[in-house]
Scaffold this motif. Structure first.
Motif, short mmCIF file in Angstrom:
data_model
loop_
_atom_site.label_atom_id
_atom_site.label_comp_id
_atom_site.label_asym_id
_atom_site.label_seq_id
_atom_site.Cartn_x
_atom_site.Cartn_y
_atom_site.Cartn_z
N MET A 1 0.85 -1.18 0.00
CA MET A 1 0.00 0.00 0.00
C MET A 1 0.89 1.24 0.00
SD MET A 1 -2.91 1.24 2.74
CE MET A 1 -1.87 1.12 4.17
N THR A 2 0.55 2.18 -0.84
CA THR A 2 1.29 3.43 -0.90
C THR A 2 0.60 4.51 -0.06
OG1 THR A 2 0.07 4.29 -2.80
CG2 THR A 2 2.03 2.92 -3.27
N VAL A 3 1.30 5.60 0.12
CA VAL A 3 0.70 6.75 0.81
C VAL A 3 -0.55 7.20 0.05
CG1 VAL A 3 1.07 9.15 1.49
CG2 VAL A 3 2.88 7.47 1.85
N LYS A 4 -0.49 7.21 -1.27
CA LYS A 4 -1.64 7.60 -2.10
C LYS A 4 -2.81 6.66 -1.86
CE LYS A 4 -3.64 9.72 -5.66
NZ LYS A 4 -4.93 10.20 -5.29
N ASP A 5 -2.53 5.37 -1.73
CA ASP A 5 -3.60 4.41 -1.43
C ASP A 5 -4.26 4.72 -0.09
OD1 ASP A 5 -3.07 2.97 -3.80
OD2 ASP A 5 -1.67 1.62 -2.77
N ILE A 25 4.11 2.05 2.25
CA ILE A 25 3.98 1.99 3.70
C ILE A 25 4.36 0.58 4.12
CG2 ILE A 25 2.40 2.10 5.65
CD1 ILE A 25 0.83 4.23 4.06
N THR A 26 5.37 0.47 4.96
CA THR A 26 5.90 -0.84 5.35
C THR A 26 5.18 -1.43 6.56
OG1 THR A 26 7.60 0.24 6.70
CG2 THR A 26 8.19 -0.36 4.42
N GLU A 27 4.81 -0.56 7.50
CA GLU A 27 4.15 -1.01 8.73
C GLU A 27 3.72 0.20 9.54
OE1 GLU A 27 7.04 -2.33 11.97
OE2 GLU A 27 8.34 -2.34 10.21
N PRO A 28 2.74 0.02 10.43
CA PRO A 28 2.42 1.10 11.35
C PRO A 28 3.47 1.15 12.46
CG PRO A 28 0.96 -0.76 11.73
CD PRO A 28 1.83 -1.12 10.58
N PHE A 29 3.70 2.33 12.99
CA PHE A 29 4.66 2.52 14.07
C PHE A 29 4.05 3.47 15.08
CE2 PHE A 29 8.18 5.07 15.88
CZ PHE A 29 8.83 4.06 16.57
N CYS A 30 3.96 3.06 16.33
CA CYS A 30 3.39 3.88 17.40
C CYS A 30 4.47 4.31 18.36
CB CYS A 30 2.34 3.10 18.18
SG CYS A 30 1.02 2.44 17.19
N LYS A 107 -4.38 -3.48 9.17
CA LYS A 107 -5.41 -4.23 8.45
C LYS A 107 -5.39 -3.90 6.96
CE LYS A 107 -8.66 -5.03 12.22
NZ LYS A 107 -9.98 -4.70 12.79
N LYS A 108 -5.19 -2.65 6.62
CA LYS A 108 -5.11 -2.26 5.20
C LYS A 108 -3.91 -2.91 4.54
CE LYS A 108 -8.34 0.84 4.23
NZ LYS A 108 -9.37 0.49 3.27
N LEU A 109 -2.83 -3.07 5.27
CA LEU A 109 -1.63 -3.68 4.70
C LEU A 109 -1.81 -5.17 4.46
CD1 LEU A 109 1.15 -1.91 6.80
CD2 LEU A 109 0.72 -1.65 4.33
N GLN A 110 -2.77 -5.80 5.14
CA GLN A 110 -2.99 -7.24 5.01
C GLN A 110 -3.83 -7.61 3.80
OE1 GLN A 110 -1.06 -9.01 7.14
NE2 GLN A 110 -0.56 -6.92 7.72
N VAL A 111 -4.46 -6.63 3.19
CA VAL A 111 -5.35 -6.88 2.04
C VAL A 111 -4.54 -7.16 0.79
CG1 VAL A 111 -7.15 -5.90 0.58
CG2 VAL A 111 -7.15 -5.46 3.03
#
Length: 111
Positions: A1-5, A25-30, A107-111
């Motif tokens: 997923m890209t930033v545009k996505d 986007i590689t992964e979320p980071f908190c 979750k978006k990255l898993q699609v």
């Protein structure tokens, strides 16, 4: 997923559209501690934080973060928003808590 996505998903409110929309986007980071984020933020990460200041932009730039997601309804002040635009950093805002926003990205990255 890209930033545009992520922008196109309308999952979060777009506060600033940056220059690097094709960045993956590689992964979320908190993280809300900037010194930790500086050393641990992954390249391409979607950084979810409540830290809304100029130093957040500096760390995002230094770590090649794909985008910043300001959680819990936090927003940059006018000067920081202008700096994000000048630096070409994509910034989102959301009322979601940090964990929920990061989970939504994951979750978006898993699609």
């Amino acid at each position: 997923m890209t930033v545009k996505d992520l922008i196109d998903s309308r999952l979060f409110e777009l506060a600033n559209e940056g220059e690097y929309l094709q960045s993956e986007i590689t992964e979320p980071f908190c993280c809300d501690l900037l010194s930790i984020a500086m050393g641990k933020a992954p390249e391409g990460g979607a950084w979810v934080t409540v830290m809304a200041n100029l130093n957040t932009l500096a760390v995002a730039s230094l770590t090649d973060t794909a985008c910043i997601i300001l959680a819990h309804g936090v927003h940059f002040d006018e000067a920081t928003q202008a700096k994000a635009a000048a630096e070409g950093i994509t910034v989102f805002t959301t009322d979601m808590p940090v964990f929920d926003a990061a989970l939504a990205v994951w979750k978006k990255l898993q699609v």
